[in-house]
Design an enzyme around this catalytic site. Structure first.
Site, PDB file in Angstrom:
ATOM      1  N   GLY A 125     -42.938 -23.997  49.834  1.00  0.00           N
ATOM      2  CA  GLY A 125     -41.511 -24.291  49.707  1.00  0.00           C
ATOM      3  C   GLY A 125     -40.956 -24.305  48.301  1.00  0.00           C
ATOM      4  CG  ASN A 170     -38.153 -18.861  46.955  1.00  0.00           C
ATOM      5  OD1 ASN A 170     -37.370 -18.457  46.099  1.00  0.00           O
ATOM      6  ND2 ASN A 170     -39.351 -18.324  47.144  1.00  0.00           N
ATOM      7  NE  ARG A 203     -44.093 -12.789  68.133  1.00  0.00           N
ATOM      8  CZ  ARG A 203     -44.712 -13.246  67.044  1.00  0.00           C
ATOM      9  NH1 ARG A 203     -44.168 -14.193  66.309  1.00  0.00           N
ATOM     10  NH2 ARG A 203     -45.871 -12.752  66.674  1.00  0.00           N
ATOM     11  CG  ASN A 241     -36.472 -13.175  54.358  1.00  0.00           C
ATOM     12  OD1 ASN A 241     -37.083 -14.233  54.208  1.00  0.00           O
ATOM     13  ND2 ASN A 241     -37.076 -12.000  54.305  1.00  0.00           N
ATOM     14  CG  HIS A 278     -39.672  -9.011  51.136  1.00  0.00           C
ATOM     15  ND1 HIS A 278     -40.702  -9.392  51.974  1.00  0.00           N
ATOM     16  CD2 HIS A 278     -40.060  -7.850  50.552  1.00  0.00           C
ATOM     17  CE1 HIS A 278     -41.662  -8.488  51.905  1.00  0.00           C
ATOM     18  NE2 HIS A 278     -41.303  -7.541  51.056  1.00  0.00           N
ATOM     19  CG  ASP A 292     -39.927  -8.243  55.088  1.00  0.00           C
ATOM     20  OD1 ASP A 292     -39.433  -9.384  55.133  1.00  0.00           O
ATOM     21  OD2 ASP A 292     -41.153  -8.046  55.071  1.00  0.00           O
ATOM     22  CD  GLU A 298     -39.968 -14.803  45.402  1.00  0.00           C
ATOM     23  OE1 GLU A 298     -39.779 -15.578  46.340  1.00  0.00           O
ATOM     24  OE2 GLU A 298     -41.052 -14.212  45.228  1.00  0.00           O
TER      25      GLU A 298
END
Ligand code: GRF
Length: 220
Positions: free
Chosen positions: A14, A16, A67, A109, A111, A147, A176
């Protein structure tokens, strides 16, 4: 304008997430972090979020038969908390198309590569292997294909000839932590949005401000 209510989805350390929490601690930041949700009870980021006084939740994917059921449980929690925007930050589960569609243009997101190069795992290793001299990170709106999705911002970092995946990942991670809060601020304030699957800036955003989404502050 009311600050957007943000949930951060994590699976691990964690860092980010921490960068987003720290940025949102400023009352002028256009988003507040109201929930950190993890699919793993042992995610290091959970303790850090709790220390910052943020509500945390664990929804263990192993407790669900599919899922779709796992995603439905997450979706229910996000909606119960009146979440406006979802930030994926090292969330290591593939999401179903239904979940992604339900949060279309409201889920972003980060990446660790300059997409569309190197989607998937082991990006630093692959960039070195390919002989790249530049690498970096991307914040993008989430689409069903992993992605992929309209790119909000990217930061490039050099690859040194003697870099290892570890040294390179540290350089990218620093970028990032600068890029993600900026990208979230642009989306949460409504300055950045999507039209025809491309990023658009609403209104007259000064070029220097818009330019911050490209290699923000990197290199001084
Ligand atoms: C980061 O490199 C991020 O780009 C990727 O997963 C990693 C998560 O690291 N999606 P952290 O948990 O934010 O420290």
């Amino acid at each position: 304008m009311a600050r957007k209510r943000v949930a951060i989805l994590i699976s691990g350390r964690g860092s980010n997430m921490t960068a987003l929490i720290e940025a949102a601690a400023d009352p002028d930041f256009p988003a507040e972090i109201v929930l950190v949700l993890s699919n793993r009870a042992d995610a290091g980021g959970l303790a850090r979020a709790a220390e910052a006084g943020i509500a945390t939740a664990v929804i263990d994917h192993k407790a669900y038969g599919s899922r779709a059921e796992f995603d439905a449980a997450m979706d229910a929690r996000l909606r119960a908390d009146a979440i406006d925007l979802v930030c994926l930050a090292g969330f290591m589960r593939l999401l179903t198309d239904g979940f992604v569609e339900g949060w279309r243009d409201r889920m972003i997101n980060i990446h660790p590569s300059l997409l569309p190069l190197f989607p998937g795992l082991h990006t630093h290793e692959r960039a070195i292997e390919a002989g790249m001299r530049l690498h970096g990170c991307t914040v993008h709106f989430v689409r069903a294909q992993m992605d992929s999705g309209p790119i909000i911002g990217q930061a490039a970092v050099p690859i040194a000839l003697d870099d290892t995946p570890d040294t390179l990942s540290k350089r990218v991670l620093t970028a990032e932590h600068q890029l993600y809060p900026l990208a979230l601020a642009f989306v949460a304030s409504g300055l950045a949005s999507v039209e025809n699957e491309r990023l658009v800036m609403q209104g007259d955003v000064p070029a220097d401000l818009a330019g911050m989404l490209v290699s923000p502050h990197f290199g001084g």
